[in-house]
Design an enzyme around this catalytic site. Structure first.
Site, PDB file in Angstrom:
ATOM      1  CG  HIS A  69      -4.531   0.723  -5.912  1.00  0.00           C
ATOM      2  ND1 HIS A  69      -3.473   1.537  -5.567  1.00  0.00           N
ATOM      3  CD2 HIS A  69      -4.290  -0.471  -5.315  1.00  0.00           C
ATOM      4  CE1 HIS A  69      -2.627   0.860  -4.812  1.00  0.00           C
ATOM      5  NE2 HIS A  69      -3.097  -0.353  -4.636  1.00  0.00           N
ATOM      6  CD  GLU A  72      -7.463  -1.918  -2.010  1.00  0.00           C
ATOM      7  OE1 GLU A  72      -6.688  -2.317  -1.116  1.00  0.00           O
ATOM      8  OE2 GLU A  72      -7.243  -2.099  -3.219  1.00  0.00           O
ATOM      9  CG  HIS A  73      -4.130   1.947  -0.468  1.00  0.00           C
ATOM     10  ND1 HIS A  73      -2.846   1.891   0.012  1.00  0.00           N
ATOM     11  CD2 HIS A  73      -4.209   0.954  -1.396  1.00  0.00           C
ATOM     12  CE1 HIS A  73      -2.175   0.923  -0.582  1.00  0.00           C
ATOM     13  NE2 HIS A  73      -2.988   0.349  -1.454  1.00  0.00           N
ATOM     14  CD  GLU A 145       0.479  -0.762  -3.519  1.00  0.00           C
ATOM     15  OE1 GLU A 145      -0.278  -1.589  -4.037  1.00  0.00           O
ATOM     16  OE2 GLU A 145       0.112   0.045  -2.630  1.00  0.00           O
TER      17      GLU A 145
END
Length: 428
Positions: A69, A72-73, A145
């Site tokens: 994840h 991906e950012h 997040e």
């Protein structure tokens, strides 16, 4: 041009083309004469892939939870400092990305300037740029997040359900990781994971819209550099058939208790077509037993045990499988009891054959309808392809699945030691 393979479904009158680009990237082109074109560039790399090795390596490499994840950012940053979303906006394209348990996907949709948008997609995903400073800066953003997810009742409910069902399988790990785990992510680790999982042989490009195969091939040739295929070996720990922890509970700021019922399924077929068949059987079974028009939901709704906030779904791939029901209830324990009674009665007496046929036909019609949308086609296609399955085959499987197939799934999977209950209750 590389060798192009055509796959079609005569009844649906739908087809797609596939080829392996000279760079090593598998490409799938689904031609549709619709106004919107949709493209997804995905890699078989998700949150479960935190321990792996390449063929020939003697030892596994273990990396911090949440790194897929995180990666991906970071890929949206460019070496020249230009924002990727700004690049897309110049051509009127809408872009997004997401990371799941089993994959990471980058996508866009557009009504014009497709070629330019596809170039952007292929370019930024294949141009990693990480520095110690930018990686450290992102830690604060992703930490916020994670905290936001931890404060979200339904996300916590879902996560607790997975943690209750699974003892060893990495599906129990939060996709974003934890604040502590991401603090160990470095630019070197990101590059190491990128080189393994973003090898083009481990990725795929799916395009659906009014496009030509040779057009896609030319753009790929313009942007992509050849890469040598690699074999990734992923850790796959043995998982007991029974659930790890049958009940989990947490108090949060909710007005009414929330519940999640998980049904663990460790009997996963190795054949992709059999996995699709099991997927279809579970989906039909869900609609028969728990659908809004069925006895279970309506009785509990009338009794005040269920509200309109009720959903269910089955997920299966090579690594894990489970069914899940979520809802809101003043008495989650009673809902769980009624669920257990419902499936036990159905396993003993059999589901109604007319209900089965009605559900099968409705599911088939729903899948046929998805072919009117480039977005739905592309996303459904990806969800099957990442598990070595095929969307066009799935539609045929639904058309031919039998009552016995569904009953076999019910009697094989729905056993009391496979159930896990998670509850989010109001703060006292």
């Amino acid at each position: 041009m590389p060798e192009i393979i055509e796959k079609s479904n005569a009844f649906l009158r739908e087809k797609y083309y596939s080829f392996t680009h000279s760079s090593g990237l598998p490409v799938y082109v689904f031609p549709k004469k619709l106004s919107t074109t949709y493209a997804i560039f995905a890699t078989r790399y998700g949150s479960i892939d935190n321990c792996f090795r390449l063929a020939g390596d003697s030892e596994f490499t273990r990396v911090p939870d949440g790194i897929a994840h995180y990666l991906e950012h970071k890929l949206f940053e460019n070496p020249n400092g230009e924002d990727t979303f700004t690049r897309y906006a110049c051509y009127g394209a809408n872009a997004n990305a997401y990371t799941s348990n089993t994959m990471t996907a980058y996508l866009f949709s557009c009504t014009e300037h497709f070629d330019e948008s596809l170039e952007i997609l292929l370019d930024f995903v294949t141009t990693p740029y990480f520095t110690p400073e930018t990686v450290q800066k992102e830690q604060g953003i992703i930490a916020q997040e994670i905290k936001m997810y931890d404060d979200h009742p339904f996300r916590r409910l879902y996560q607790m359900m997975l943690e209750g069902m699974y003892e060893y399988n990495n599906v129990r790990i939060n996709v974003a990781g934890t604040v502590e785990s991401i603090s160990h992510i470095t630019d070197k680790l990101l590059y190491d994971c990128y080189r393994v999982f973003y090898n083009l042989s481990n990725m795929m490009l799916i395009v659906c819209g009014d496009v030509e195969v040779d057009e896609i091939d030319k753009i790929c040739t313009k942007v992509l550099k050849p890469s040598e295929p690699i074999e990734i070996i992923r850790e796959n720990p043995d998982e007991p058939a029974s659930v790890f922890e049958p009940r989990r509970e947490q108090a949060m700021q909710v007005a009414k208790p929330l519940f999640g019922i998980g049904v663990k399924d460790t009997s996963i077929p190795s054949d992709p077509r059999e996995r699709m068949k099991k997927n279809a059987a579970h989906s039909i079974l869900n609609n028969v037993l728990f659908g809004r028009s069925g006895e279970f939901y309506n009785k509990l709704y009338v009794e005040g045990l269920l509200s309109g906030q009720f959903d269910f779904g089955y997920e299966i791939n090579q690594s894990f499988a489970f069914n899940a029901l979520f809802g809101e209830s003043s008495d989650p324990e009673r809902v769980y009891e009624r669920f257990s009674e419902c499936v036990a009665n159905a396993a003993r007496d059999g589901i109604d054959r007319e209900d089965f046929e009605r559900s099968r036909r409705a599911m088939y019609a729903s899948m046929v309808k998805c072919f009117d949308s480039t977005e739905e086609i592309a996303n459904y296609f990806l969800s099957f392809r990442v598990d070595d399955c095929d969307l066009l085959d799935y539609v045929d499987i639904i058309a031919n699945i039998s009552w016995d197939d569904v009953m076999n799934v019910l009697r094989e999977v729905y056993l009391p030691d496979r159930y896990a209950l998670s509850i989010v209750k109001p703060l006292e």
